[in-house]
Structure formats: structure tokens, C-alpha cells
Design a protein around this motif. Sequence first.
Motif, mmCIF file in Angstrom:
data_model
loop_
_atom_site.group_PDB
_atom_site.id
_atom_site.type_symbol
_atom_site.label_atom_id
_atom_site.label_comp_id
_atom_site.label_asym_id
_atom_site.label_seq_id
_atom_site.Cartn_x
_atom_site.Cartn_y
_atom_site.Cartn_z
ATOM 1 N N ALA A 18 -21.158 -14.685 -0.076
ATOM 2 C CA ALA A 18 -20.730 -16.056 0.203
ATOM 3 C C ALA A 18 -20.090 -16.160 1.584
ATOM 4 N N MET A 19 -19.297 -15.162 1.947
ATOM 5 C CA MET A 19 -18.662 -15.191 3.272
ATOM 6 C C MET A 19 -19.704 -15.049 4.384
ATOM 7 N N THR A 76 -23.122 -24.962 1.610
ATOM 8 C CA THR A 76 -24.506 -24.598 1.275
ATOM 9 C C THR A 76 -24.768 -23.142 1.605
ATOM 10 N N GLY A 77 -24.313 -22.710 2.753
ATOM 11 C CA GLY A 77 -24.482 -21.309 3.143
ATOM 12 C C GLY A 77 -23.763 -20.364 2.202
ATOM 13 N N ALA A 78 -22.569 -20.765 1.760
ATOM 14 C CA ALA A 78 -21.822 -19.924 0.829
ATOM 15 C C ALA A 78 -22.545 -19.807 -0.511
ATOM 16 N N MET A 86 -19.384 -8.630 -8.588
ATOM 17 C CA MET A 86 -18.454 -9.675 -8.240
ATOM 18 C C MET A 86 -18.105 -9.618 -6.757
ATOM 19 N N ILE A 87 -17.815 -8.429 -6.272
ATOM 20 C CA ILE A 87 -17.465 -8.292 -4.859
ATOM 21 C C ILE A 87 -18.672 -8.626 -3.990
ATOM 22 N N GLY A 88 -19.871 -8.262 -4.454
ATOM 23 C CA GLY A 88 -21.087 -8.574 -3.702
ATOM 24 C C GLY A 88 -21.291 -10.073 -3.529
ATOM 25 N N LYS A 89 -20.968 -10.836 -4.550
ATOM 26 C CA LYS A 89 -21.094 -12.298 -4.463
ATOM 27 C C LYS A 89 -20.097 -12.879 -3.469
ATOM 28 N N GLY A 122 -20.878 -17.937 7.204
ATOM 29 C CA GLY A 122 -20.927 -17.642 8.637
ATOM 30 C C GLY A 122 -22.295 -17.930 9.234
ATOM 31 N N VAL A 123 -23.339 -17.596 8.510
ATOM 32 C CA VAL A 123 -24.694 -17.851 8.999
ATOM 33 C C VAL A 123 -24.960 -19.351 9.050
ATOM 34 N N ALA A 124 -24.443 -20.093 8.094
ATOM 35 C CA ALA A 124 -24.667 -21.542 8.044
ATOM 36 C C ALA A 124 -24.077 -22.245 9.256
ATOM 37 N N LYS A 125 -23.060 -21.677 9.856
ATOM 38 C CA LYS A 125 -22.479 -22.278 11.055
ATOM 39 C C LYS A 125 -23.455 -22.255 12.225
ATOM 40 N N ASN A 126 -24.385 -21.290 12.216
ATOM 41 C CA ASN A 126 -25.357 -21.159 13.297
ATOM 42 C C ASN A 126 -26.664 -21.882 13.030
#
Length: 63
Positions: A8-9, A25-27, A1-4, A13-17
Motif C-alpha cells: 500500500a505504501m 487508489t494507488g494504496a 499482513m506486512i506485505g499488504k 508512492g507510485v500513484a503520485k507519479n
Amino acid sequence: MIGKIVGAMVGRGVAKNVRGMGGTTGALLGAGAPFLLRRMGPLGLAAAAAGGYAIKRMNRRKP
């Protein structure tokens, strides 16, 4: 659960770049990444890393 949640976080963050990809979508991709990484095994993980490196190199060459 924590891994998901962490995935997602990081994915958000990667989707912003990345052009053309929103935070949602990135999450979603980040939340699904731990599942895929567990299923791929060591050989699949090495192939994914090599493919990511090759894509990065190809994108750097374009103006």
C-alpha cells in the motif's frame, strides 16, 4: 499482513507519479498486488513484466 502494508505504501508512492490516479487508489492497488502476484505463478509474472515493459516503451514514444 506486512506485505499488504508495504504494498500500500509503495502503491501510494507510485500513484503520485501517475496522472489521473490518486493516493488512495494507488494504496488499494498496492495492497492487492501481493495477492495477485501469488496467484499468477511464474508464467503470469513473466507475462505481466513483459506487458509492463511494452507499455513503458509505448508511452516514451509519445510526445
